[in-house]
Design a protein around this motif. Structure first.
Motif, PDB file in Angstrom:
ATOM      1  N   GLY A 145       0.811  -1.212   0.000  1.00 22.98           N
ATOM      2  CA  GLY A 145       0.000   0.000   0.000  1.00 22.98           C
ATOM      3  C   GLY A 145       0.851   1.272   0.000  1.00 22.98           C
ATOM      4  N   ALA A 146       0.153   2.417  -0.002  1.00 17.47           N
ATOM      5  CA  ALA A 146       0.829   3.711   0.008  1.00 17.47           C
ATOM      6  C   ALA A 146       1.043   4.174   1.449  1.00 17.47           C
ATOM      7  CB  ALA A 146      -0.013   4.726  -0.744  1.00 17.47           C
ATOM      8  N   CYS A 147       1.922   5.151   1.636  1.00 17.59           N
ATOM      9  CA  CYS A 147       2.245   5.635   2.983  1.00 17.59           C
ATOM     10  C   CYS A 147       1.322   6.783   3.379  1.00 17.59           C
ATOM     11  CB  CYS A 147       3.696   6.102   3.017  1.00 17.59           C
ATOM     12  SG  CYS A 147       4.176   6.798   4.596  1.00 17.59           S
ATOM     13  N   THR A 148       0.652   6.649   4.533  1.00 23.59           N
ATOM     14  CA  THR A 148      -0.236   7.697   5.041  1.00 23.59           C
ATOM     15  C   THR A 148       0.430   8.478   6.177  1.00 23.59           C
ATOM     16  OG1 THR A 148      -2.040   6.187   4.500  1.00 23.59           O
ATOM     17  CG2 THR A 148      -2.650   8.045   5.809  1.00 23.59           C
ATOM     18  N   ASN A 149       1.689   8.195   6.439  1.00 25.40           N
ATOM     19  CA  ASN A 149       2.426   8.862   7.519  1.00 25.40           C
ATOM     20  C   ASN A 149       1.743   8.725   8.881  1.00 25.40           C
ATOM     21  OD1 ASN A 149       4.378   9.800   5.634  1.00 25.40           O
ATOM     22  ND2 ASN A 149       3.067  11.536   5.137  1.00 25.40           N
ATOM     23  N   THR A 150       1.264   7.518   9.197  1.00 28.60           N
ATOM     24  CA  THR A 150       0.667   7.301  10.515  1.00 28.60           C
ATOM     25  C   THR A 150       1.750   7.026  11.561  1.00 28.60           C
ATOM     26  OG1 THR A 150       0.465   4.903  10.363  1.00 28.60           O
ATOM     27  CG2 THR A 150      -1.359   6.197   9.470  1.00 28.60           C
ATOM     28  N   ARG A 151       2.930   6.650  11.100  1.00 27.43           N
ATOM     29  CA  ARG A 151       4.103   6.361  11.928  1.00 27.43           C
ATOM     30  C   ARG A 151       3.968   5.061  12.738  1.00 27.43           C
ATOM     31  NH1 ARG A 151       6.157  11.875  14.650  1.00 27.43           N
ATOM     32  NH2 ARG A 151       8.126  10.795  14.473  1.00 27.43           N
ATOM     33  N   ALA A 152       3.020   4.199  12.364  1.00 27.39           N
ATOM     34  CA  ALA A 152       2.888   2.918  13.062  1.00 27.39           C
ATOM     35  C   ALA A 152       4.140   2.062  12.825  1.00 27.39           C
ATOM     36  CB  ALA A 152       1.650   2.179  12.580  1.00 27.39           C
ATOM     37  N   CYS A 153       4.716   2.158  11.628  1.00 25.02           N
ATOM     38  CA  CYS A 153       5.906   1.370  11.279  1.00 25.02           C
ATOM     39  C   CYS A 153       7.057   1.696  12.214  1.00 25.02           C
ATOM     40  CB  CYS A 153       6.314   1.650   9.835  1.00 25.02           C
ATOM     41  SG  CYS A 153       6.517   3.401   9.442  1.00 25.02           S
ATOM     42  N   GLU A 154       7.283   3.004  12.382  1.00 20.13           N
ATOM     43  CA  GLU A 154       8.383   3.481  13.214  1.00 20.13           C
ATOM     44  C   GLU A 154       8.185   3.032  14.662  1.00 20.13           C
ATOM     45  OE1 GLU A 154      10.049   7.926  13.181  1.00 20.13           O
ATOM     46  OE2 GLU A 154       8.115   7.754  14.144  1.00 20.13           O
ATOM     47  N   ALA A 155       6.912   3.061  15.131  1.00 17.97           N
ATOM     48  CA  ALA A 155       6.616   2.664  16.508  1.00 17.97           C
ATOM     49  C   ALA A 155       6.898   1.181  16.731  1.00 17.97           C
ATOM     50  CB  ALA A 155       5.159   2.974  16.832  1.00 17.97           C
ATOM     51  N   GLU A 156       6.712   0.361  15.686  1.00 13.83           N
ATOM     52  CA  GLU A 156       6.866  -1.079  15.863  1.00 13.83           C
ATOM     53  C   GLU A 156       8.190  -1.635  15.367  1.00 13.83           C
ATOM     54  OE1 GLU A 156       5.164  -2.530  17.763  1.00 13.83           O
ATOM     55  OE2 GLU A 156       3.202  -1.547  17.833  1.00 13.83           O
ATOM     56  N   CYS A 157       8.989  -0.813  14.680  1.00 15.45           N
ATOM     57  CA  CYS A 157      10.254  -1.306  14.125  1.00 15.45           C
ATOM     58  C   CYS A 157      11.173  -1.767  15.250  1.00 15.45           C
ATOM     59  CB  CYS A 157      10.945  -0.202  13.322  1.00 15.45           C
ATOM     60  SG  CYS A 157      12.559  -0.712  12.703  1.00 15.45           S
ATOM     61  N   PRO A 158      11.635  -3.029  15.228  1.00 18.77           N
ATOM     62  CA  PRO A 158      12.519  -3.492  16.301  1.00 18.77           C
ATOM     63  C   PRO A 158      13.876  -2.795  16.283  1.00 18.77           C
ATOM     64  CG  PRO A 158      12.292  -5.184  14.614  1.00 18.77           C
ATOM     65  CD  PRO A 158      11.314  -4.099  14.273  1.00 18.77           C
ATOM     66  N   LYS A 159      14.210  -2.154  15.166  1.00 15.08           N
ATOM     67  CA  LYS A 159      15.504  -1.474  15.052  1.00 15.08           C
ATOM     68  C   LYS A 159      15.333   0.045  15.075  1.00 15.08           C
ATOM     69  CE  LYS A 159      17.359  -5.278  15.153  1.00 15.08           C
ATOM     70  NZ  LYS A 159      18.215  -5.679  16.307  1.00 15.08           N
ATOM     71  N   SER A 160      14.148   0.534  15.441  1.00 12.34           N
ATOM     72  CA  SER A 160      13.869   1.973  15.562  1.00 12.34           C
ATOM     73  C   SER A 160      14.265   2.779  14.328  1.00 12.34           C
ATOM     74  CB  SER A 160      14.576   2.571  16.781  1.00 12.34           C
ATOM     75  OG  SER A 160      14.408   1.752  17.893  1.00 12.34           O
ATOM     76  N   VAL A 161      14.017   2.258  13.150  1.00 10.16           N
ATOM     77  CA  VAL A 161      14.310   3.020  11.931  1.00 10.16           C
ATOM     78  C   VAL A 161      13.320   4.183  11.861  1.00 10.16           C
ATOM     79  CG1 VAL A 161      14.334   2.937   9.405  1.00 10.16           C
ATOM     80  CG2 VAL A 161      15.280   1.031  10.707  1.00 10.16           C
ATOM     81  N   SER A 162      13.837   5.394  11.615  1.00  9.41           N
ATOM     82  CA  SER A 162      13.007   6.609  11.653  1.00  9.41           C
ATOM     83  C   SER A 162      12.292   6.841  10.326  1.00  9.41           C
ATOM     84  CB  SER A 162      13.904   7.803  11.971  1.00  9.41           C
ATOM     85  OG  SER A 162      13.305   9.000  11.538  1.00  9.41           O
ATOM     86  N   ILE A 163      11.075   7.441  10.394  1.00  8.66           N
ATOM     87  CA  ILE A 163      10.352   7.752   9.155  1.00  8.66           C
ATOM     88  C   ILE A 163      11.009   8.913   8.398  1.00  8.66           C
ATOM     89  CG2 ILE A 163       8.094   6.916   9.929  1.00  8.66           C
ATOM     90  CD1 ILE A 163       7.358  10.028   9.999  1.00  8.66           C
ATOM     91  N   SER A 164      12.039   9.534   8.993  1.00  7.23           N
ATOM     92  CA  SER A 164      12.735  10.590   8.238  1.00  7.23           C
ATOM     93  C   SER A 164      13.372   9.978   6.981  1.00  7.23           C
ATOM     94  CB  SER A 164      13.790  11.268   9.097  1.00  7.23           C
ATOM     95  OG  SER A 164      14.789  10.351   9.460  1.00  7.23           O
ATOM     96  N   HIS A 165      13.641   8.675   7.030  1.00  7.87           N
ATOM     97  CA  HIS A 165      14.169   8.005   5.839  1.00  7.87           C
ATOM     98  C   HIS A 165      13.115   7.972   4.722  1.00  7.87           C
ATOM     99  CE1 HIS A 165      17.845   6.916   7.837  1.00  7.87           C
ATOM    100  NE2 HIS A 165      17.169   6.322   8.816  1.00  7.87           N
ATOM    101  N   ILE A 166      11.825   7.944   5.125  1.00  7.25           N
ATOM    102  CA  ILE A 166      10.758   7.942   4.111  1.00  7.25           C
ATOM    103  C   ILE A 166      10.755   9.279   3.362  1.00  7.25           C
ATOM    104  CG2 ILE A 166       8.248   7.819   3.723  1.00  7.25           C
ATOM    105  CD1 ILE A 166       8.062   5.764   5.932  1.00  7.25           C
ATOM    106  N   ALA A 167      10.996  10.369   4.106  1.00  6.10           N
ATOM    107  CA  ALA A 167      11.078  11.682   3.441  1.00  6.10           C
ATOM    108  C   ALA A 167      12.231  11.674   2.435  1.00  6.10           C
ATOM    109  CB  ALA A 167      11.262  12.796   4.463  1.00  6.10           C
TER     110      ALA A 167
END
Lengths: 251, 220
Positions: free
Chosen positions: A216-238
Motif C-alpha cells: 500500500g501507500a504511505c499515510t504517515n501514521t508512523r505505526a511502522c516506526e513505533a513497531e520497528c525493532p531497530k527503531s528506523v526513523s520515518i525521516s528516511h521515508i522523506a
C-alpha cells in the motif's frame, strides 16, 4: 526458575497459502517468566507432538534479534508488547499469569501465509534485487579512508542499515505499506558517495517493484516506526520520497 | 515520468500538492471572512469585487479542479490501501500507538465534503451562482453580509459549522506536515518542527473561520 505462569494461547492455524485458516486455543502451564516467547512456543510444540498433533509452524533463526526471521503479531502488536525488540527477544515476564495471548501471522496481500504463523516475505528480496545494491569494479582492495564520509552521514546510513527486513513495518501499517523498509534500503546507499552513482535508477526501480508487488501507500501514521525493532526513523521515508521525485522529474 | 501517476509515491505527491493548494485557499478565504468581523461594508465590497467576474470564475474552476483531484486520488489510494491489507484481517485489535487523525483522514475528509456541500448551498448558491444565473436579468444579488448574518443567527447552523470546522482541524493537523513529508521536505530535525507548524496553521485557520458564525450568534 522461581516464577512460572499459565497462559491461554489463541494461535492462527492454516495448512497452506490457499487453505482457509482458523484460530485454535491451547493451554500452556508452568512457563518460566525468564523464558523467551519462542521458547514458550517450543514448549507448546513439544506438548502438541507428545499428543500426536501437528506442531505450530513459525519462523525463527538466530534468536538474538539480528536475522530478521521471527515475526508474529502478538496481542495486536508486531513483535509483541515490548518496544524496539524482535519476537525472539521478547520475554515471558511481559505477560501475567492467566493472560490470553493472541498470536497471528503478518497480514498483508504481499506476504501470503505459507503455513500457520509463517509468511512468505520474498517480496522484500524482490525489492532488494530491483536495485538495493552498488556496482563496484573488482580489483585491489581500496584503502578504508580513500573516500572521506562525514560522520553524521555515516551514522545516519548506519541507522538505516540496522533494518533487518523482518516486515514488522508492513504488518503494523494499516495500508500494508513497505515504505519504511524501502526507505531504509534506499537511505543506507543514498547517503554514501558509493551509492550516489546509481541513486536515480535505484529509487525508480525499487519504488516500481514495491508497487508491482501490491504494497500500500504511505499515510504517515508512523505505526511502522513505533513497531520497528531497530527503531528506523520515518525521516528516511522523506528521503526516499525526495530521491524518487528528483529521479522522476529528471528522467 | 512515464508511470509517475501509477505508483504510490506519485499519487501521494498529487495528494500533497493539491492539499497544500487547498490550505492556501483556506487562508485566502479566511482572510476575506475576517473583514466581516470589522466591517460589513468592506466585506460587501469584496463580495461584489469577486462575484461572477471572469477572474473569480477562473479561480473557482481551478479551485474546483483542486478539490476534485484531491478527493479522486484520496479514493483511489484508500481503495488500493485496503486491497494491500489482504483478505484476512487481524483478529486482535491494533495496539500500536499512533496519531488518531492520521488513520482517519478519509473519514474526516468525508465530513469535510458534507459540510462543504451544505456551505456551497448556503452561500455559493446564493452569491456567485445567483449572479451567474440571474445577474444579466438585472437581478440584484443580496449583500454578502446580510446572507451571512441571516444564517448565523440560527444556533443550529452555527453548531453544524463548528462541528465541520473541528473535523477540518483534525484533517489539517495531520495533512500539512504529512504533505511536506510526502514531497520530501522533511528530516529528523524538521519532523517535530513541522508537526508544531501544522498544529499552528490548522488552529489559525479554524479560529479564523469560527470567529464569524460565533460573532453573529452572540452579537446578532
Amino acid at each position: 526458575m522461581d516464577k512460572t505462569i499459565n497462559l491461554t494461547l489463541k494461535v492462527w492455524r492454516q495448512n497452506g497459502p490457499r487453505e482457509k485458516g482458523h484460530f485454535e486455543t491451547y493451554q500452556v502451564k508452568n512457563i518460566s517468566v525468564d523464558s523467551s516467547f519462542l521458547e514458550m512456543l517450543d514448549i507448546l510444540n513439544e506438548q502438541l507432538i507428545s499428543e500426536n498433533k501437528e506442531p505450530v509452524a513459525f519462523d525463527h533463526d538466530c534468536r538474538e534479534g539480528i536475522c530478521g526471521m521471527c515475526s508474529l503479531y502478538i496481542n495486536g502488536r508486531p513483535h509483541g508488547p515490548d518496544d524496539d525488540v524482535t519476537t525472539c527477544q521478547l520475554h515471558m515476564r511481559r505477560f501475567k499469569d492467566g493472560d490470553t495471548v493472541t498470536i497471528e501471522p503478518w497480514r498483508a496481500k504481499a506476504f501470503p501465509v505459507i503455513k500457520d504463523l509463517m509468511v512468505n516475505r520474498s517480496a522484500f528480496d524482490e525489492i532488494i534485487a530491483a536495485g538495493g545494491y552498488v556496482s563496484v569494479s573488482t580489483g585491489g582492495v581500496p584503502d578504508g579512508n580513500a573516500i572521506p564520509i562525514p560522520k553524521p552521514d555515516a551514522d545516519e546510513a548506519m541507522d538505516a542499515a540496522a533494518c533487518i527486513g523482518c516486515g514488522a513495518c508492513v504488518a503494523a501499517c494499516k495500508n500494508a505499506s513497505a515504505m519504511l523498509f524501502l526507505s531504509a534500503k534506499v537511505s543506507q546507499l543514498a547517503l554514501l558517495p558509493q551509492g550516489r552513482v546509481e541513486a536515480k535508477r535505484r529509487a525508480i526501480a525499487m519504488v516500481n517493484k514495491m508497487n508491482e508487488l501490491g504494497f500500500g501507500a504511505c499515510t504517515n501514521t508512523r505505526a511502522c516506526e513505533a513497531e520497528c525493532p531497530k527503531s528506523v526513523s520515518i525521516s528516511h521515508i522523506a528521503r526516499l520520497n525526495r530521491e524518487f521525485l528528483k529521479a522522476s522529474f529528471a528522467s | 515520468m512515464s508511470n509517475f501517476l501509477t505508483v504510490n509515491i506519485g499519487r501521494k505527491f498529487i495528494m500533497s500538492i493539491s492539499g497544500i493548494f487547498l490550505i492556501l485557499f483556506l487562508l485566502f478565504h479566511m482572510s476575506m471572512n475576517m473583514v466581516l468581523v470589522f466591517s460589513a461594508e468592506g466585506y460587501d465590497m469584496i463580495c461584489e469585487f469577486l462575484g461572477a467576474n471572469w477572474y473569480a470564475l477562473a479561480g473557482t474552476l481551478v479551485l474546483a479542479a483542486g478539490v476534485v483531484i484531491h478527493i479522486l486520488y484520496a479514493t483511489i489510494l484508500t481503495l488500493q490501501n485496503r486491497a494491500a491489507r489482504g483478505t484476512d484481517r487481524y483478529a486482535a485489535s491494533n495496539r500500536t500507538v499512533t496519531e488518531w487523525s492520521s488513520k482517519n483522514m478519509y473519514v474526516l475528509g468525508l465530513i469535510v465534503v458534507l459540510g462543504l456541500l451544505l456551505h456551497l448551498y448556503n452561500f455559493w448558491y446564493n452569491m456567485q451562482y445567483a449572479e451567474i444565473a440571474y445577474g444579466h436579468d438585472g437581478y440584484e444579488v443580496p449583500a454578502g453580509s446580510k446572507i451571512v448574518g441571516d444564517l448565523f443567527v440560527q444556533p443550529l447552523y452555527v453548531a453544524i459549522y463548528l462541528v465541520w470546522l473541528a473535523a477540518l482541524w483534525f484533517h489539517l493537523t495531520h495533512g500539512f506536515w504529512s504533505a511536506m513529508h510526502t514531497i520530501g521536505w522533511n528530516n529528523k530535525i524538521w519532523l517535530d518542527r513541522l508537526k508544531v507548524i501544522s498544529n499552528i496553521v490548522a488552529t489559525i485557520i479554524i479560529i479564523g473561520f469560527a470567529v464569524v458564525p460565533v460573532k453573529f450568534l452572540i452579537f446578532k
